[in-house]
Enzyme design. Structure first.
Site, PDB file in Angstrom:
ATOM      1  N   ASN A   1      -5.010  11.331   7.359  1.00 44.50           N
ATOM      2  CA  ASN A   1      -4.153  12.096   6.440  1.00 44.50           C
ATOM      3  C   ASN A   1      -5.061  13.007   5.620  1.00 44.50           C
ATOM      4  OD1 ASN A   1      -2.403  13.058   4.525  1.00 44.50           O
ATOM      5  ND2 ASN A   1      -2.124  11.105   3.459  1.00 44.50           N
TER       6      ASN A   1
ATOM      7  N   LYS B   1      -4.267  15.226   3.550  1.00 41.79           N
ATOM      8  CA  LYS B   1      -3.669  15.582   2.248  1.00 41.79           C
ATOM      9  C   LYS B   1      -3.819  17.101   2.027  1.00 41.79           C
ATOM     10  CE  LYS B   1      -4.833  10.992   0.696  1.00 41.79           C
ATOM     11  NZ  LYS B   1      -4.809  10.051  -0.391  1.00 41.79           N
TER      12      LYS B   1
ATOM     13  N   HIS C   1       4.987   8.901   1.706  1.00 37.56           N
ATOM     14  CA  HIS C   1       3.643   8.580   1.192  1.00 37.56           C
ATOM     15  C   HIS C   1       3.744   8.338  -0.318  1.00 37.56           C
ATOM     16  CE1 HIS C   1      -0.548   8.981   0.041  1.00 37.56           C
ATOM     17  NE2 HIS C   1      -0.845   8.726   1.300  1.00 37.56           N
TER      18      HIS C   1
ATOM     19  N   GLU D   1       1.980   9.240  -2.699  1.00 42.61           N
ATOM     20  CA  GLU D   1       1.772  10.430  -3.532  1.00 42.61           C
ATOM     21  C   GLU D   1       3.048  11.266  -3.613  1.00 42.61           C
ATOM     22  OE1 GLU D   1      -1.784  11.772  -1.522  1.00 42.61           O
ATOM     23  OE2 GLU D   1      -2.845  10.046  -2.352  1.00 42.61           O
TER      24      GLU D   1
ATOM     25  N   GLU E   1       0.534   0.627   2.571  1.00 44.00           N
ATOM     26  CA  GLU E   1      -0.499   1.248   1.753  1.00 44.00           C
ATOM     27  C   GLU E   1      -0.358   0.784   0.309  1.00 44.00           C
ATOM     28  OE1 GLU E   1      -2.172   4.934   3.756  1.00 44.00           O
ATOM     29  OE2 GLU E   1      -0.544   5.624   2.502  1.00 44.00           O
TER      30      GLU E   1
ATOM     31  N   GLY F   1      -7.385   5.934  -2.259  1.00 40.18           N
ATOM     32  CA  GLY F   1      -8.313   6.871  -2.887  1.00 40.18           C
ATOM     33  C   GLY F   1      -9.107   6.264  -4.035  1.00 40.18           C
TER      34      GLY F   1
ATOM     35  N   SER G   1      -8.358   3.239   1.344  1.00 39.40           N
ATOM     36  CA  SER G   1      -9.825   3.221   1.328  1.00 39.40           C
ATOM     37  C   SER G   1     -10.441   2.611   2.588  1.00 39.40           C
ATOM     38  CB  SER G   1     -10.334   2.499   0.067  1.00 39.40           C
ATOM     39  OG  SER G   1      -9.891   3.176  -1.099  1.00 39.40           O
TER      40      SER G   1
END
Ligand code: PEP
Length: 248
Positions: free
Chosen positions: A9, A11, A94, A96, A166, A172, A212
């Site tokens: 991904n 991003k 996702h 985010e 996730e 991250g 991560s």
């Protein structure tokens, strides 16, 4: 048998030039593998990356999609637009998108249905926050997301989807869930899928871990028999790291 799947991904990173260089380096370096590989790049890069991937086994993915076919939705991208760009996979829900852009479970459900209708394979992301985990609410949070996001998803559709667990506290942050934590959550997800769709369907659904992931921790994450691969953010931006994960 579920084929292991590693998806990157990107991003909001890379340009056409740097993205093409990256996929060229990945395809050169990864060698023969039984692992299915995809890169999910920003929308403006899709056509160029599709061209760059033409003679490789790497699949193309997108990071988001609208649930309507067309219309007054400024800034949005439809399933047909993704199909035209050669996309096979689309990341939906996702964290985010959920947290920064306020995407709701209902919207994610509509996106999932549209992806199936247009023969795109959704990578449905679910996961709990640190507060939810510490309050021992992980099970409830995952089950609610699964229930709402797959509300009208049929068994035939479900068999084709990919789910990515996730944990938001691991995205991250450099903090990875331990293999036991990842296996516990993913075991729970498969059990839930089995209760809704039956064992045969749930055994076909690939469930990835994301948060991560790096070359150094991929082997132990992949040891759990319920974990079928990884959704990789930061480490998918460097050819050497992404290749190390693919060849775990
Ligand atoms: C992600 O964005 O899906 C992700 C898992 O990111 P990272 O690997 O950087 O934690």
């Amino acid at each position: 048998m579920r084929i292991p799947f590693i998806a990157g991904n990107w991003k909001m990173n890379m340009t056409c030039q740097s993205g093409i260089k990256l996929v060229e380096a990945i395809s050169e370096g990864m060698g023969d593998t039984d692992v299915e590989v995809a890169v999910c790049c920003p929308a403006t890069l899709l056509h160029s990356i599709h061209d760059a991937l033409k003679h490789t086994d790497i699949k193309l993915g997108a990071q988001n999609m609208h649930w309507e076919d067309s219309g007054a939705f400024t800034g949005e991208i439809s399933a047909d637009m993704l199909k035209e760009a050669g996309v096979s996979y689309v990341i939906l829900g996702h964290s985010e998108r959920r947290q920064i852009f306020g995407e709701t479970d209902d919207q994610i459900h509509m996106k999932l249905k549209k992806a199936f209708q247009k023969l795109l394979t959704p990578i449905l992301c679910i996961g709990e926050t640190l507060e939810e985990r510490e309050a021992e609410r992980m099970n409830e949070v995952l089950e609610t997301q699964l229930q709402k996001n797959t509300e009208t998803v049929t068994p035939e559709e479900a068999a084709k989807m990919v789910v990515a667990y996730e944990p938001i506290w691991a995205i991250g942050t450099g903090k990875t869930a331990t293999p036991d934590q990842a296996a516990e959550a993913i075991g729970l997800i498969r059990k839930w899928l089995s209760s809704k769709y039956g064992d045969t369907i749930s055994e076909q659904i690939r469930i990835l871990y994301g948060g991560s992931v790096k070359p150094e921790n991929t082997t132990e994450i992949m040891e759990s028999e319920d974990i079928d691969g990884a959704l990789v953010g930061g480490a998918s931006l460097k050819a050497e790291d992404f290749i190390g994960i693919i060849n775990f």
